[in-house]
Scaffold this motif. Sequence first.
Motif, PDB file in Angstrom:
ATOM      1  N   GLU A 182      11.991 -79.083 -18.255  1.00  0.00           N
ATOM      2  CA  GLU A 182      11.317 -80.380 -18.205  1.00  0.00           C
ATOM      3  C   GLU A 182      12.171 -81.433 -17.500  1.00  0.00           C
ATOM      4  OE1 GLU A 182       8.360 -82.988 -18.403  1.00  0.00           O
ATOM      5  OE2 GLU A 182       8.267 -80.856 -18.949  1.00  0.00           O
ATOM      6  N   GLU A 183      13.469 -81.483 -17.828  1.00  0.00           N
ATOM      7  CA  GLU A 183      14.329 -82.481 -17.191  1.00  0.00           C
ATOM      8  C   GLU A 183      14.440 -82.234 -15.691  1.00  0.00           C
ATOM      9  OE1 GLU A 183      18.882 -84.287 -17.518  1.00  0.00           O
ATOM     10  OE2 GLU A 183      18.181 -82.722 -18.918  1.00  0.00           O
ATOM     11  N   GLU A 184      14.565 -80.960 -15.341  1.00  0.00           N
ATOM     12  CA  GLU A 184      14.645 -80.620 -13.924  1.00  0.00           C
ATOM     13  C   GLU A 184      13.345 -80.967 -13.202  1.00  0.00           C
ATOM     14  OE1 GLU A 184      15.956 -76.807 -11.143  1.00  0.00           O
ATOM     15  OE2 GLU A 184      15.703 -76.590 -13.318  1.00  0.00           O
ATOM     16  N   ARG A 185      12.231 -80.774 -13.913  1.00  0.00           N
ATOM     17  CA  ARG A 185      10.941 -81.100 -13.308  1.00  0.00           C
ATOM     18  C   ARG A 185      10.815 -82.617 -13.074  1.00  0.00           C
ATOM     19  NH1 ARG A 185       6.748 -78.035 -13.000  1.00  0.00           N
ATOM     20  NH2 ARG A 185       7.506 -76.644 -14.623  1.00  0.00           N
ATOM     21  N   ARG A 186      11.288 -83.404 -14.056  1.00  0.00           N
ATOM     22  CA  ARG A 186      11.219 -84.857 -13.896  1.00  0.00           C
ATOM     23  C   ARG A 186      12.078 -85.311 -12.713  1.00  0.00           C
ATOM     24  NH1 ARG A 186      11.355 -85.103 -19.664  1.00  0.00           N
ATOM     25  NH2 ARG A 186      13.602 -85.467 -19.572  1.00  0.00           N
ATOM     26  N   ASN A 187      13.262 -84.703 -12.581  1.00  0.00           N
ATOM     27  CA  ASN A 187      14.120 -85.052 -11.446  1.00  0.00           C
ATOM     28  C   ASN A 187      13.455 -84.691 -10.118  1.00  0.00           C
ATOM     29  OD1 ASN A 187      16.125 -85.996 -13.143  1.00  0.00           O
ATOM     30  ND2 ASN A 187      17.183 -84.013 -13.234  1.00  0.00           N
ATOM     31  N   ALA A 188      12.803 -83.531 -10.103  1.00  0.00           N
ATOM     32  CA  ALA A 188      12.129 -83.108  -8.873  1.00  0.00           C
ATOM     33  C   ALA A 188      10.966 -84.026  -8.537  1.00  0.00           C
ATOM     34  CB  ALA A 188      11.640 -81.663  -9.020  1.00  0.00           C
ATOM     35  N   GLN A 189      10.206 -84.430  -9.576  1.00  0.00           N
ATOM     36  CA  GLN A 189       9.092 -85.336  -9.336  1.00  0.00           C
ATOM     37  C   GLN A 189       9.584 -86.693  -8.834  1.00  0.00           C
ATOM     38  OE1 GLN A 189       7.055 -85.333 -13.079  1.00  0.00           O
ATOM     39  NE2 GLN A 189       5.764 -83.590 -12.546  1.00  0.00           N
ATOM     40  N   LYS A 190      10.727 -87.152  -9.388  1.00  0.00           N
ATOM     41  CA  LYS A 190      11.296 -88.410  -8.914  1.00  0.00           C
ATOM     42  C   LYS A 190      11.719 -88.289  -7.456  1.00  0.00           C
ATOM     43  CE  LYS A 190      15.016 -91.712  -9.807  1.00  0.00           C
ATOM     44  NZ  LYS A 190      16.200 -92.031 -10.657  1.00  0.00           N
ATOM     45  N   ALA A 191      12.305 -87.142  -7.107  1.00  0.00           N
ATOM     46  CA  ALA A 191      12.710 -86.929  -5.712  1.00  0.00           C
ATOM     47  C   ALA A 191      11.502 -86.912  -4.781  1.00  0.00           C
ATOM     48  CB  ALA A 191      13.489 -85.611  -5.592  1.00  0.00           C
ATOM     49  N   VAL A 192      10.409 -86.306  -5.263  1.00  0.00           N
ATOM     50  CA  VAL A 192       9.187 -86.268  -4.454  1.00  0.00           C
ATOM     51  C   VAL A 192       8.645 -87.671  -4.244  1.00  0.00           C
ATOM     52  CG1 VAL A 192       6.775 -85.527  -4.417  1.00  0.00           C
ATOM     53  CG2 VAL A 192       8.566 -83.915  -5.066  1.00  0.00           C
ATOM     54  N   ARG A 193       8.630 -88.502  -5.321  1.00  0.00           N
ATOM     55  CA  ARG A 193       8.126 -89.865  -5.189  1.00  0.00           C
ATOM     56  C   ARG A 193       8.982 -90.676  -4.215  1.00  0.00           C
ATOM     57  NH1 ARG A 193       7.378 -89.372 -10.846  1.00  0.00           N
ATOM     58  NH2 ARG A 193       9.316 -90.511 -11.241  1.00  0.00           N
ATOM     59  N   GLN A 194      10.277 -90.505  -4.309  1.00  0.00           N
ATOM     60  CA  GLN A 194      11.157 -91.236  -3.411  1.00  0.00           C
ATOM     61  C   GLN A 194      10.963 -90.777  -1.962  1.00  0.00           C
ATOM     62  OE1 GLN A 194      15.032 -90.550  -5.099  1.00  0.00           O
ATOM     63  NE2 GLN A 194      14.870 -92.248  -6.559  1.00  0.00           N
ATOM     64  N   ARG A 195      10.830 -89.466  -1.782  1.00  0.00           N
ATOM     65  CA  ARG A 195      10.618 -88.953  -0.425  1.00  0.00           C
ATOM     66  C   ARG A 195       9.291 -89.439   0.134  1.00  0.00           C
ATOM     67  NH1 ARG A 195      13.641 -86.730   3.568  1.00  0.00           N
ATOM     68  NH2 ARG A 195      14.693 -85.436   2.034  1.00  0.00           N
ATOM     69  N   ARG A 196       8.254 -89.450  -0.717  1.00  0.00           N
ATOM     70  CA  ARG A 196       6.938 -89.897  -0.262  1.00  0.00           C
ATOM     71  C   ARG A 196       6.987 -91.371   0.150  1.00  0.00           C
ATOM     72  NH1 ARG A 196       4.410 -88.228  -4.300  1.00  0.00           N
ATOM     73  NH2 ARG A 196       3.736 -86.240  -3.461  1.00  0.00           N
ATOM     74  N   LEU A 197       7.669 -92.181  -0.651  1.00  0.00           N
ATOM     75  CA  LEU A 197       7.798 -93.600  -0.332  1.00  0.00           C
ATOM     76  C   LEU A 197       8.623 -93.797   0.937  1.00  0.00           C
ATOM     77  CD1 LEU A 197       7.323 -96.545  -1.084  1.00  0.00           C
ATOM     78  CD2 LEU A 197       9.331 -96.428  -2.586  1.00  0.00           C
ATOM     79  N   GLU A 198       9.684 -93.001   1.075  1.00  0.00           N
ATOM     80  CA  GLU A 198      10.524 -93.100   2.271  1.00  0.00           C
ATOM     81  C   GLU A 198       9.725 -92.783   3.533  1.00  0.00           C
ATOM     82  OE1 GLU A 198      14.421 -90.858   4.236  1.00  0.00           O
ATOM     83  OE2 GLU A 198      13.778 -90.398   2.198  1.00  0.00           O
ATOM     84  N   LEU A 199       8.931 -91.719   3.479  1.00  0.00           N
ATOM     85  CA  LEU A 199       8.135 -91.341   4.644  1.00  0.00           C
ATOM     86  C   LEU A 199       7.086 -92.401   4.960  1.00  0.00           C
ATOM     87  CD1 LEU A 199       7.603 -87.526   3.950  1.00  0.00           C
ATOM     88  CD2 LEU A 199       9.185 -88.576   5.567  1.00  0.00           C
ATOM     89  N   ALA A 200       6.476 -92.962   3.911  1.00  0.00           N
ATOM     90  CA  ALA A 200       5.480 -94.010   4.136  1.00  0.00           C
ATOM     91  C   ALA A 200       6.112 -95.222   4.819  1.00  0.00           C
ATOM     92  CB  ALA A 200       4.840 -94.420   2.814  1.00  0.00           C
ATOM     93  N   LEU A 201       7.322 -95.592   4.396  1.00  0.00           N
ATOM     94  CA  LEU A 201       8.001 -96.728   5.022  1.00  0.00           C
ATOM     95  C   LEU A 201       8.375 -96.421   6.468  1.00  0.00           C
ATOM     96  CD1 LEU A 201      10.259 -97.885   2.051  1.00  0.00           C
ATOM     97  CD2 LEU A 201       8.201 -99.003   2.944  1.00  0.00           C
ATOM     98  N   TRP A 202       8.821 -95.186   6.722  1.00  0.00           N
ATOM     99  CA  TRP A 202       9.149 -94.815   8.095  1.00  0.00           C
ATOM    100  C   TRP A 202       7.911 -94.881   8.988  1.00  0.00           C
ATOM    101  CZ3 TRP A 202      13.123 -95.016  10.896  1.00  0.00           C
ATOM    102  CH2 TRP A 202      14.387 -94.727  10.425  1.00  0.00           C
ATOM    103  N   LEU A 203       6.760 -94.455   8.480  1.00  0.00           N
ATOM    104  CA  LEU A 203       5.536 -94.529   9.273  1.00  0.00           C
ATOM    105  C   LEU A 203       5.139 -95.979   9.540  1.00  0.00           C
ATOM    106  CD1 LEU A 203       3.483 -91.642   7.610  1.00  0.00           C
ATOM    107  CD2 LEU A 203       4.465 -91.667   9.902  1.00  0.00           C
ATOM    108  N   ARG A 204       5.373 -96.860   8.574  1.00  0.00           N
ATOM    109  CA  ARG A 204       5.114 -98.288   8.806  1.00  0.00           C
ATOM    110  C   ARG A 204       6.043 -98.829   9.892  1.00  0.00           C
ATOM    111  NH1 ARG A 204       4.440-101.119   2.845  1.00  0.00           N
ATOM    112  NH2 ARG A 204       2.549-100.022   2.200  1.00  0.00           N
ATOM    113  N   VAL A 205       7.315 -98.420   9.821  1.00  0.00           N
ATOM    114  CA  VAL A 205       8.271 -98.847  10.841  1.00  0.00           C
ATOM    115  C   VAL A 205       7.835 -98.357  12.226  1.00  0.00           C
ATOM    116  CG1 VAL A 205      10.639 -98.542  11.653  1.00  0.00           C
ATOM    117  CG2 VAL A 205      10.210 -99.029   9.243  1.00  0.00           C
ATOM    118  N   LEU A 206       7.385 -97.115  12.278  1.00  0.00           N
ATOM    119  CA  LEU A 206       6.914 -96.576  13.557  1.00  0.00           C
ATOM    120  C   LEU A 206       5.742 -97.382  14.103  1.00  0.00           C
ATOM    121  CD1 LEU A 206       6.993 -92.670  13.294  1.00  0.00           C
ATOM    122  CD2 LEU A 206       8.186 -94.112  14.932  1.00  0.00           C
TER     123      LEU A 206
END
Length: 561
Positions: free
Chosen positions: A481-505
């Motif tokens: 469960e803890e590992e899953r929460r960390n992975a989900q947090k990483a996914v959310r951060q990556r998704r937000l990062e990609l969205a910001l990069w697309l806005r920058v583009l």
Amino acid sequence: MILLLLLLIALCSLASRVSRLPLPLLQVALGAVANLLGLNAELDPATFMLLFIPPLLFSDAYMMPVREFRELRTIIFALAGGLVLFTTVGGGYLIRLLAGPMPLAAAFALAAVLSPTDAVAVSSITRGRPMPGRLMHVLSGEALLNDASGLVCFNFAVTAAMTGRFSPAQAGLSFLYMAGCGLLIGGLFGAGLALIERWLLRHRAEDAGAFVILAALLPFAAYLVADGVGASGILAAVGAGLMMQQGRIVGMVRAETRLRAGSVWEILTSTFNGMVFLLLGLQVPALVHRGALLNAAMGTAPWHLPLIILGVTGTLILLRLVWILISLAITLVSTTIRHRAIALPSPRLVAAMAVAGVRGAVTLAAVLSLAAGFPQRDLLVTVAAGVIVCSLVIASIGLPWLLSGTVSATLDPVQAEVEHARIMILRAASRKLEEELRASAAHGGSEEDRKEVITRILADIQSRIQQQMLTASSGDGDLEEEERRNAQKAVRQRRLELALWLRVLRVEREELAKMTKSLEINNEAERRLTNELDRFETVLLGMAESLPAAPARVEPNDAAA
């Protein structure tokens, strides 16, 4: 003519995506309508075979998964060889009964020319619909090989009809020569191009554009040389495609070259596929008119010829079904004797395999190559064209129904392999970076910049590994469960990062457009910068596609992503 056909191809593709109707049927129908509106195209069989068949088969061979081909080689060879002979002999006798007074050799010729199948049409029909991978691999492998065996049977049946002589021994030797020599010539051409590319790489003289042109000409060259020495030009194109596939696997070309070649071949194959079915549609009105004249000449009812076409189509499906059942019975007996388990296909899959024997371009080109003095030529051409259309219609209606429920739309074994392989290559990269980090640490302060960069890259790779593990687990409890929460947090951060990069583009593109409109930069500079932005956006979108689905609970910032 060519420009109009290209326009029709584009319109058919758009109409197919909007209406969800099978693309080949739309192309045939639009070709027939275009012919009625005055668009005429004389179809020379030899030119047709040269222009369209080699690149399409080369592309199919290049895309054929070698592992699955090896696993399924027994049933593929049984369909590509045994079924062709079974269809030629059994179909010949049944066609003679259906079509009335007809020389037996002519009936064999018609059955032989109808024996090759067209996997391109099947893949077009099932595009966008879930289909068992093994079934598609069997159909693709069968279509790659049965063209040669079908055309050999057709040539000998034509010779027997014209001369009255037939030698089984000579036919067998001719088939071995045509098939073996054709594959050898194609393999040599593919190996030759790979050696040229390797030499150019060694001397830093590789040019992606030149390589793409040479690769596009390769199937035509192999086809012409093999045909010139009496071998199978079709199998030469297949052999060249298989050899080029091996070159791609071992990485004998640069990434830029592979990207360009992939884009070019995607356009070429879709265009050639569309041309084939449009040209078939352009012949339909003339074939219908010829059928009406045949009915009038024979003094039969208007529905007589359509009944013959339907009867021949049903005969081919029945013979295919019988052969599949015989092959399955032999396989079952063989595995039982050897005390091995076997998973037999369901009745619906067996029926789908029988219906999927669609006839296509090779059948049309071969039957149109019959000389004017061939016995019952007009009848054979009309029946063959009618069977092509009927098989397309039956497969378009029957395959989606038979395959519905046989495979889950969300279950993709290839995607599972992709996710597993992605984790493995990321872990390999992580191990290499850890080695680099330890080596840099041993050098002390002189490697501080290097250590900082390696640490940053290593953290990014570890985050991607977590994301991929979350994707592969699919919520089945494989992760803590803890590992899953960390992975989900990483996914959310990556998704937000990609969205910001697309806005920058997007902001960068808008600024670039303003500078171009104000003539601050010229068009050449705009094209170069746009190309850089496009490549970066492609990378970002590829990373976004590899992310798992959004979790059930999302934070407000995730909405932008």
